[in-house]
Scaffold this motif. Structure first.
Motif, short mmCIF file in Angstrom:
data_model
loop_
_atom_site.label_atom_id
_atom_site.label_comp_id
_atom_site.label_asym_id
_atom_site.label_seq_id
_atom_site.Cartn_x
_atom_site.Cartn_y
_atom_site.Cartn_z
N PRO A 117 11.31 60.28 40.44
CA PRO A 117 10.62 61.38 39.72
C PRO A 117 10.90 61.52 37.99
O PRO A 117 12.26 61.47 37.68
CB PRO A 117 10.90 62.51 40.40
CG PRO A 117 11.15 62.21 42.07
CD PRO A 117 12.14 60.95 41.61
N VAL A 118 9.86 61.69 37.43
CA VAL A 118 10.30 61.82 36.01
C VAL A 118 9.51 63.19 35.58
O VAL A 118 8.37 63.59 36.17
CB VAL A 118 9.51 60.62 35.22
CG1 VAL A 118 9.53 60.98 33.57
CG2 VAL A 118 10.21 59.33 35.34
N ALA A 119 10.08 63.97 34.77
CA ALA A 119 9.63 65.26 34.18
C ALA A 119 8.49 64.91 33.39
O ALA A 119 8.22 63.95 32.59
CB ALA A 119 10.76 66.06 33.52
N VAL A 120 7.46 65.87 33.27
CA VAL A 120 6.45 65.57 32.44
C VAL A 120 6.75 65.69 31.03
O VAL A 120 6.15 64.60 30.18
CB VAL A 120 5.34 66.85 32.73
CG1 VAL A 120 4.09 66.79 31.74
CG2 VAL A 120 4.86 66.97 33.98
N HIS A 121 7.63 66.62 30.32
CA HIS A 121 7.86 66.28 28.99
C HIS A 121 8.67 65.07 28.88
O HIS A 121 8.42 64.63 27.60
CB HIS A 121 8.72 67.59 28.75
CG HIS A 121 10.03 67.71 29.18
ND1 HIS A 121 10.56 67.99 30.45
CD2 HIS A 121 11.38 67.08 28.58
CE1 HIS A 121 11.65 67.73 30.78
NE2 HIS A 121 12.21 67.46 29.51
N ALA A 122 9.34 64.63 29.65
CA ALA A 122 10.12 63.25 29.26
C ALA A 122 9.08 62.34 29.44
O ALA A 122 9.37 61.26 28.39
CB ALA A 122 11.02 63.05 30.64
N ALA A 123 8.16 62.29 30.14
CA ALA A 123 7.13 61.10 30.16
C ALA A 123 6.36 61.23 28.82
O ALA A 123 6.16 60.13 28.35
CB ALA A 123 6.20 61.25 31.26
N LEU A 124 6.02 62.29 28.34
CA LEU A 124 5.30 62.60 27.07
C LEU A 124 6.36 62.20 25.75
O LEU A 124 5.59 61.41 25.07
CB LEU A 124 4.91 64.01 26.78
CG LEU A 124 3.84 64.47 27.79
CD1 LEU A 124 3.59 66.11 27.81
CD2 LEU A 124 2.59 63.75 27.32
N PHE A 125 7.41 62.53 25.75
CA PHE A 125 8.25 62.08 24.55
C PHE A 125 8.57 60.66 24.69
O PHE A 125 8.43 59.74 23.61
CB PHE A 125 9.64 62.66 24.62
CG PHE A 125 9.58 64.05 24.23
CD1 PHE A 125 8.92 64.44 23.15
CD2 PHE A 125 10.13 65.18 25.23
CE1 PHE A 125 8.93 65.84 22.60
CE2 PHE A 125 10.13 66.38 24.67
CZ PHE A 125 9.63 66.80 23.63
N ALA A 126 8.58 59.95 26.03
CA ALA A 126 8.58 58.49 26.02
C ALA A 126 7.55 57.73 25.44
O ALA A 126 7.48 56.79 24.69
CB ALA A 126 9.04 57.91 27.38
N VAL A 127 6.38 58.09 25.81
CA VAL A 127 5.09 57.33 25.43
C VAL A 127 4.93 57.74 23.93
O VAL A 127 4.55 56.91 23.14
CB VAL A 127 3.97 57.62 26.12
CG1 VAL A 127 4.28 57.35 27.66
CG2 VAL A 127 3.52 59.19 26.12
N VAL A 128 5.38 58.86 23.26
CA VAL A 128 5.38 58.91 21.86
C VAL A 128 6.21 58.12 21.26
O VAL A 128 5.65 57.52 20.00
CB VAL A 128 5.57 60.53 21.63
CG1 VAL A 128 5.65 60.61 19.98
CG2 VAL A 128 4.40 61.37 22.03
N ARG A 129 7.27 57.75 21.86
CA ARG A 129 8.22 56.84 21.06
C ARG A 129 7.44 55.53 21.02
O ARG A 129 7.98 54.51 20.26
CB ARG A 129 9.50 56.80 21.62
CG ARG A 129 10.40 58.05 21.47
CD ARG A 129 11.95 57.85 21.86
NE ARG A 129 11.87 57.96 23.35
CZ ARG A 129 12.19 58.92 23.99
NH1 ARG A 129 12.15 60.13 23.61
NH2 ARG A 129 12.34 58.75 25.32
#
Length: 296
Positions: A117-129
Motif C-alpha cells: 500500500p502507498v499513501a495518497v500524498h506519497a503517490a501525488l509527490f511521486a507523480v509530480v516528480r
C-alpha cells in the motif's frame, strides 16, 4: 542460507499470487480494488480536477447566463468574447491535471494489487516528480491524435470511398491503443516517454486483440460513455432535478469514474506484465521497489 532460501521462496509465492490475481481478469481485479479503496482513490481527482472544473464554471457558465452544460468533464455552451484563449489554457491544464491524477491513482491501485500500500500524498509527490516524462507522453499522445485527425481530414482526397476513410481511421486508432500502456510504464517502471511507448507495444505483442479490447472497455467505455449517458439523461430530465444540481452531480460523476479508469490502466499493465515473462518476479520487484513509501 536457510533464511535466504525461505526469503526467495516467499518472493516467488508472492509473485505467483500477483500473477494469479492479475492474469485471469485484470479489469475485474482492478475495479474490485478501486471500489474497495474508493475514498483514497478519489483524492487525486478531487485535488487536481475539481478546482479546474470550478474555474470553468466561473469562466463559461456564469457569463453565458446558464447557457452551458457540463458534459463528460467538459463544458458545452455558448462562446463569448475574451474566453477563447482561456478555453485553450484550461483544456491544456485539464489534460495535465488528468494525467497527474490518473498516474497517482495508478500508483495507489498498483500498490494495493502488489500488496504494498502507498499513501495518497506519497503517490501525488511521486507523480509530480515524473512530470517532465508525463508531459512528454502528453506530447506523443497529442501527436498521435493529430495524425489520426489528418488521416480523417485528408483521407477523402486520397481514398475514393468514405468507408475506406473510416476503416483507415479505425485501424490507426487500434494500432495506437497499445501505446496507452505507456502511462503506467512511466508511472510504475520509471521509463522515458519513448521507451514507455515501446514497452506498451512489447506487452501487447502476444495478445494484441485482448489488450486492445481491455483498454477500450476499461479506459473509454466505462469512464466516458457512462458519465456521458448520465449527464445527457439529467439534462433531458431537467424538470425532475433542480438545474442548480446538474453541474455538481455531473462533476461528482466524472470524479467517481477516474479511479475506475486508473484501475483499468494499472490492472491491465500488471496483467500483461505477468504474462509477458515466464519469471515475472524481477519485473514485479522492480515496480515494488519504485513504489513511494510502500509497506506491507
Amino acid at each position: 542460507m536457510n533464511q535466504q532460501l525461505q526469503d526467495q521462496n516467499e518472493r516467488k509465492i508472492w509473485a505467483e499470487r500477483v500473477k494469479s490475481r492479475c492474469g485471469g481478469g485484470p479489469l475485474g481485479i482492478g475495479y474490485l480494488t478501486a471500489l474497495r479503496h474508493l475514498p483514497k482513490l478519489l483524492v487525486p481527482g478531487i485535488l487536481l480536477m475539481v478546482p479546474l472544473w470550478l474555474v470553468e464554471i466561473y469562466v463559461f457558465a456564469v457569463p453565458s447566463e446558464g447557457a452551458a452544460a457540463f458534459v463528460n468533464g467538459e463544458f458545452e455552451g455558448q462562446a463569448f468574447p475574451g474566453t477563447i484563449w482561456m478555453a485553450v489554457l484550461l483544456a491544456a491544464a485539464r489534460l495535465i491535471a488528468w494525467t497527474l491524477a490518473t498516474a497517482a491513482a495508478i500508483v495507489l491501485v498498483a500498490g494495493r494489487v502488489l500488496e504494498r500500500p502507498v499513501a495518497v500524498h506519497a503517490a501525488l509527490f511521486a507523480v509530480v516528480r515524473r512530470l517532465p516524462d508525463l508531459l512528454g507522453l502528453i506530447l506523443i499522445a497529442v501527436a498521435m491524435v493529430v495524425v489520426i485527425k489528418m488521416v480523417w481530414a485528408l483521407g477523402g482526397f486520397v481514398l475514393a470511398q468514405p468507408w475506406m476513410v473510416i476503416v483507415a481511421v479505425i485501424a490507426g486508432m487500434v494500432v495506437a491503443i497499445p501505446a496507452m500502456l505507456s502511462l503506467p510504464a512511466v508511472t510504475l517502471e520509471g521509463l522515458s516517454p519513448l521507451s514507455a511507448v515501446a514497452r506498451g507495444y512489447e506487452l501487447a505483442r502476444d495478445r494484441p486483440v485482448a489488450t486492445v479490447f481491455a483498454l477500450v472497455v476499461g479506459v473509454f467505455v466505462v469512464p466516458f460513455v457512462v458519465p456521458e449517458v448520465i449527464t445527457r439523461t439529467m439534462i433531458l430530465a431537467g424538470t425532475m432535478m433542480p438545474e442548480s444540481l446538474i453541474i455538481p452531480v455531473s462533476i461528482a460523476g466524472n470524479v467517481l469514474v477516474m479511479p475506475l479508469e486508473a484501475a483499468a490502466f494499472a490492472a491491465i499493465f500488471l496483467g500483461r506484465l505477468t504474462r509477458a515473462y515466464l519469471d515475472s518476479l524481477p519485473a514485479l520487484e522492480h515496480i515494488t521497489g519504485r513504489l513511494p513509501g510502500a509497506s506491507r
